[in-house]
Design a protein around this motif. Structure first.
Motif, PDB file in Angstrom:
ATOM      1  N   ALA A 199      -8.203  -6.346   2.425  1.00 52.11           N
ATOM      2  CA  ALA A 199      -8.868  -7.146   3.438  1.00 52.11           C
ATOM      3  C   ALA A 199      -7.794  -7.020   4.631  1.00 52.11           C
ATOM      4  O   ALA A 199      -7.401  -7.849   5.267  1.00 52.11           O
ATOM      5  CB  ALA A 199      -8.516  -8.558   2.847  1.00 52.11           C
ATOM      6  N   LEU A 216      -5.045   4.831   8.373  1.00 43.70           N
ATOM      7  CA  LEU A 216      -6.173   3.892   9.110  1.00 43.70           C
ATOM      8  C   LEU A 216      -6.840   4.722  10.088  1.00 43.70           C
ATOM      9  O   LEU A 216      -8.338   4.521  10.413  1.00 43.70           O
ATOM     10  CB  LEU A 216      -5.416   3.070   9.492  1.00 43.70           C
ATOM     11  CG  LEU A 216      -4.955   1.676   8.490  1.00 43.70           C
ATOM     12  CD1 LEU A 216      -4.194   0.936   9.172  1.00 43.70           C
ATOM     13  CD2 LEU A 216      -6.257   1.121   8.086  1.00 43.70           C
ATOM     14  N   LYS A 267     -11.182   4.150   3.702  1.00 38.34           N
ATOM     15  CA  LYS A 267     -11.820   2.826   4.453  1.00 38.34           C
ATOM     16  C   LYS A 267     -11.898   1.710   3.176  1.00 38.34           C
ATOM     17  O   LYS A 267     -11.732   0.516   3.280  1.00 38.34           O
ATOM     18  CB  LYS A 267     -13.180   3.170   4.990  1.00 38.34           C
ATOM     19  CG  LYS A 267     -13.540   1.800   5.889  1.00 38.34           C
ATOM     20  CD  LYS A 267     -14.924   2.292   6.762  1.00 38.34           C
ATOM     21  CE  LYS A 267     -15.227   1.377   7.564  1.00 38.34           C
ATOM     22  NZ  LYS A 267     -16.649   1.488   8.345  1.00 38.34           N
ATOM     23  N   ALA A 268     -12.524   2.351   2.208  1.00 36.77           N
ATOM     24  CA  ALA A 268     -12.761   1.316   0.910  1.00 36.77           C
ATOM     25  C   ALA A 268     -11.285   0.976   0.428  1.00 36.77           C
ATOM     26  O   ALA A 268     -11.328  -0.484   0.023  1.00 36.77           O
ATOM     27  CB  ALA A 268     -13.510   2.121  -0.115  1.00 36.77           C
ATOM     28  N   ASP A 269     -10.426   1.866  -0.040  1.00 32.47           N
ATOM     29  CA  ASP A 269      -9.119   1.430  -0.136  1.00 32.47           C
ATOM     30  C   ASP A 269      -8.576   0.321   0.677  1.00 32.47           C
ATOM     31  O   ASP A 269      -7.933  -0.742   0.062  1.00 32.47           O
ATOM     32  CB  ASP A 269      -8.284   2.548  -0.315  1.00 32.47           C
ATOM     33  CG  ASP A 269      -8.479   3.561  -1.409  1.00 32.47           C
ATOM     34  OD1 ASP A 269      -9.529   3.214  -2.305  1.00 32.47           O
ATOM     35  OD2 ASP A 269      -8.023   4.564  -1.367  1.00 32.47           O
ATOM     36  N   PHE A 270      -8.681   0.450   1.895  1.00 29.82           N
ATOM     37  CA  PHE A 270      -7.942  -0.582   2.905  1.00 29.82           C
ATOM     38  C   PHE A 270      -8.693  -1.778   2.829  1.00 29.82           C
ATOM     39  O   PHE A 270      -8.042  -3.094   2.962  1.00 29.82           O
ATOM     40  CB  PHE A 270      -7.685  -0.171   4.150  1.00 29.82           C
ATOM     41  CG  PHE A 270      -6.524   0.894   4.165  1.00 29.82           C
ATOM     42  CD1 PHE A 270      -5.289   0.377   4.372  1.00 29.82           C
ATOM     43  CD2 PHE A 270      -6.570   2.287   4.503  1.00 29.82           C
ATOM     44  CE1 PHE A 270      -4.279   0.888   4.502  1.00 29.82           C
ATOM     45  CE2 PHE A 270      -5.645   3.180   4.775  1.00 29.82           C
ATOM     46  CZ  PHE A 270      -4.113   2.475   4.634  1.00 29.82           C
ATOM     47  N   ALA A 271     -10.165  -1.909   2.617  1.00 29.93           N
ATOM     48  CA  ALA A 271     -10.939  -3.061   2.516  1.00 29.93           C
ATOM     49  C   ALA A 271     -10.345  -3.723   1.340  1.00 29.93           C
ATOM     50  O   ALA A 271     -10.481  -5.239   1.533  1.00 29.93           O
ATOM     51  CB  ALA A 271     -12.394  -2.540   2.512  1.00 29.93           C
ATOM     52  N   MET A 272      -9.838  -3.223   0.265  1.00 29.35           N
ATOM     53  CA  MET A 272      -9.504  -3.875  -0.830  1.00 29.35           C
ATOM     54  C   MET A 272      -8.250  -4.754  -0.651  1.00 29.35           C
ATOM     55  O   MET A 272      -8.228  -5.920  -1.085  1.00 29.35           O
ATOM     56  CB  MET A 272      -9.287  -3.170  -1.973  1.00 29.35           C
ATOM     57  CG  MET A 272     -10.538  -2.509  -2.543  1.00 29.35           C
ATOM     58  SD  MET A 272     -10.121  -1.129  -3.792  1.00 29.35           S
ATOM     59  CE  MET A 272      -9.450  -2.321  -5.073  1.00 29.35           C
ATOM     60  N   MET A 275     -10.374   3.077  11.419  1.00 27.35           N
ATOM     61  CA  MET A 275      -9.799   1.971  11.538  1.00 27.35           C
ATOM     62  C   MET A 275      -8.573   1.938  12.386  1.00 27.35           C
ATOM     63  O   MET A 275      -7.309   1.505  11.846  1.00 27.35           O
ATOM     64  CB  MET A 275      -9.737   1.548  10.085  1.00 27.35           C
ATOM     65  CG  MET A 275     -10.698   1.318   9.144  1.00 27.35           C
ATOM     66  SD  MET A 275     -10.415   0.986   7.345  1.00 27.35           S
ATOM     67  CE  MET A 275      -9.780  -0.701   7.632  1.00 27.35           C
ATOM     68  N   GLU A 324     -14.195   7.823   3.945  1.00 23.99           N
ATOM     69  CA  GLU A 324     -14.980   6.654   3.469  1.00 23.99           C
ATOM     70  C   GLU A 324     -14.064   6.173   2.338  1.00 23.99           C
ATOM     71  O   GLU A 324     -14.053   4.853   1.970  1.00 23.99           O
ATOM     72  CB  GLU A 324     -16.269   7.052   2.980  1.00 23.99           C
ATOM     73  CG  GLU A 324     -17.334   7.244   3.942  1.00 23.99           C
ATOM     74  CD  GLU A 324     -17.303   5.944   4.899  1.00 23.99           C
ATOM     75  OE1 GLU A 324     -17.427   4.851   4.224  1.00 23.99           O
ATOM     76  OE2 GLU A 324     -17.400   6.061   6.111  1.00 23.99           O
ATOM     77  N   GLU A 351      -7.601  -6.153   8.419  1.00 20.42           N
ATOM     78  CA  GLU A 351      -8.311  -6.071   9.777  1.00 20.42           C
ATOM     79  C   GLU A 351      -7.304  -5.376  10.583  1.00 20.42           C
ATOM     80  O   GLU A 351      -6.217  -5.776  11.031  1.00 20.42           O
ATOM     81  CB  GLU A 351      -8.503  -7.225  10.365  1.00 20.42           C
ATOM     82  CG  GLU A 351      -9.044  -7.430  11.764  1.00 20.42           C
ATOM     83  CD  GLU A 351     -10.344  -6.254  12.166  1.00 20.42           C
ATOM     84  OE1 GLU A 351     -10.221  -5.687  12.999  1.00 20.42           O
ATOM     85  OE2 GLU A 351     -11.238  -6.679  11.252  1.00 20.42           O
ATOM     86  N   ARG A 359       0.784  -1.035   0.010  1.00 25.41           N
ATOM     87  CA  ARG A 359      -0.162   0.257   0.021  1.00 25.41           C
ATOM     88  C   ARG A 359       0.981   1.297   0.077  1.00 25.41           C
ATOM     89  O   ARG A 359       1.316   1.688   0.937  1.00 25.41           O
ATOM     90  CB  ARG A 359      -0.828  -0.038   1.201  1.00 25.41           C
ATOM     91  CG  ARG A 359      -1.680   1.467   1.548  1.00 25.41           C
ATOM     92  CD  ARG A 359      -2.592   1.662   0.582  1.00 25.41           C
ATOM     93  NE  ARG A 359      -3.486   2.991   0.670  1.00 25.41           N
ATOM     94  CZ  ARG A 359      -4.364   3.316   0.222  1.00 25.41           C
ATOM     95  NH1 ARG A 359      -4.858   2.776  -1.191  1.00 25.41           N
ATOM     96  NH2 ARG A 359      -5.162   4.430   0.169  1.00 25.41           N
TER      97      ARG A 359
END
Length: 284
Positions: free
Chosen positions: A230, A253, A223-228, A258, A220, A232, A204
């Motif tokens: 995966a 984050l 958050k979507a970028d880090f969700a890609m 997050m 937001e 936690e 990243r």
């Protein structure tokens, strides 16, 4: 209280407030004198200067000669003395900035949280945003009264090389590398004599946290970028070349809501110094 980002407009009314401290963190990894030279030419009025190599880092070797990385964390007592010398108290609002998208300012942001200090933020958009707003600049270094900040329980977590090595086998945590993609793949021997990344790590690049104008993306979107990836957060380890730009991902984050990821301070420079540690090249 600002704990992640602050805009130039929100900072401007407070630059001469005694209970605010603005710290210039400009730096150039290839030219260690460039940051202070830029500060001398002009900086945010009332700002102090922090040198990444001396103020925000400790000795590269332990007493036994073990290499700790290019920018290992300083001794906690020594860093507290640095902060007191900058006039910082337990209730001081600290604002860090640079001219590099926050890659060095985020290091100071994280380190103050490491000392248990919550009131610290990074100037969103950095020096460019400040100048674009027409806010005051100066060539004078301010003189501040000595502060009395205390070392408190850390608000952040760190992991050691041994813990990262153990995690390769058990895979309980994700390792996120903030270096440029070519360095992650092992294609830039000029910067990384031993190329590649920690086995299983994901990439990243810290600049992916920013908009085109140098400000951070909206929460937001981050958050979507880090969700890609995966990710936690509470099971994530952030690293980079030497534990500096990894803090940018940690800040991103936090902006995304997050929190909880850990920093591997030694990062790739420490990891790759021991040939017994495994290395992976190519894409993630």
């Amino acid at each position: 209280m600002y704990t992640t980002l602050i805009s130039a407009a929100d900072l401007a009314p407070h630059i001469d407030s005694p209970n605010w401290a603005v710290i210039d963190c400009r730096h150039d990894l290839a030219n260690p004198d460039a940051g202070h030279a830029g500060y001398a030419i002009g900086h945010i009025s009332h700002a102090l200067f922090a040198h990444v190599d001396s103020d925000l880092s400790g000795a590269r070797q332990d007493a036994d000669g073990t290499f700790r990385g290019r920018h290992p964390l300083p001794d906690r007592e020594a860093f507290i003395e640095t902060l007191r010398g900058w006039g910082i108290n337990d209730d001081t609002q600290v604002v860090a900035y640079d001219a590099h998208g926050g890659m060095f300012a985020a290091r100071l942001w994280w380190m103050l949280r490491w000392m248990g200090h919550q009131k610290v933020a990074v100037l969103d958009g950095g020096l460019a945003a400040w100048q674009a707003g027409g806010f005051p600049m100066s060539t004078e270094a301010p003189i501040r009264e000595r502060g009395a900040i205390n070392d408190r329980d850390p608000l952040v977590e760190t992991v050691s090389a041994a813990e990262v090595l153990e995690n390769i086998a058990i895979g309980e945590r994700s390792v996120i590398d903030a270096r440029a993609p070519d360095r992650f793949r092992g294609e830039n021997e000029t910067i990384d004599p031993v190329g590649g990344h920690i086995p299983g790590a994901k990439n990243r690049f810290f600049k992916d946290n920013l908009q085109a104008d140098g400000r951070f993306k909206e929460p937001e979107q981050l958050k979507a970028d880090f969700a890609m990836l995966a990710v936690e957060p509470k099971a994530a380890i952030m690293q980079c070349g030497s534990g500096v730009t990894a803090c940018h991902n940690l800040l991103a984050l936090e902006v995304a809501g997050m929190p909880g990821a850990a920093l591997y301070p030694g990062s790739w420079s420490e990891w790759s110094s021991d040939p017994s540690r495994p290395v992976q090249t190519g894409a993630a």
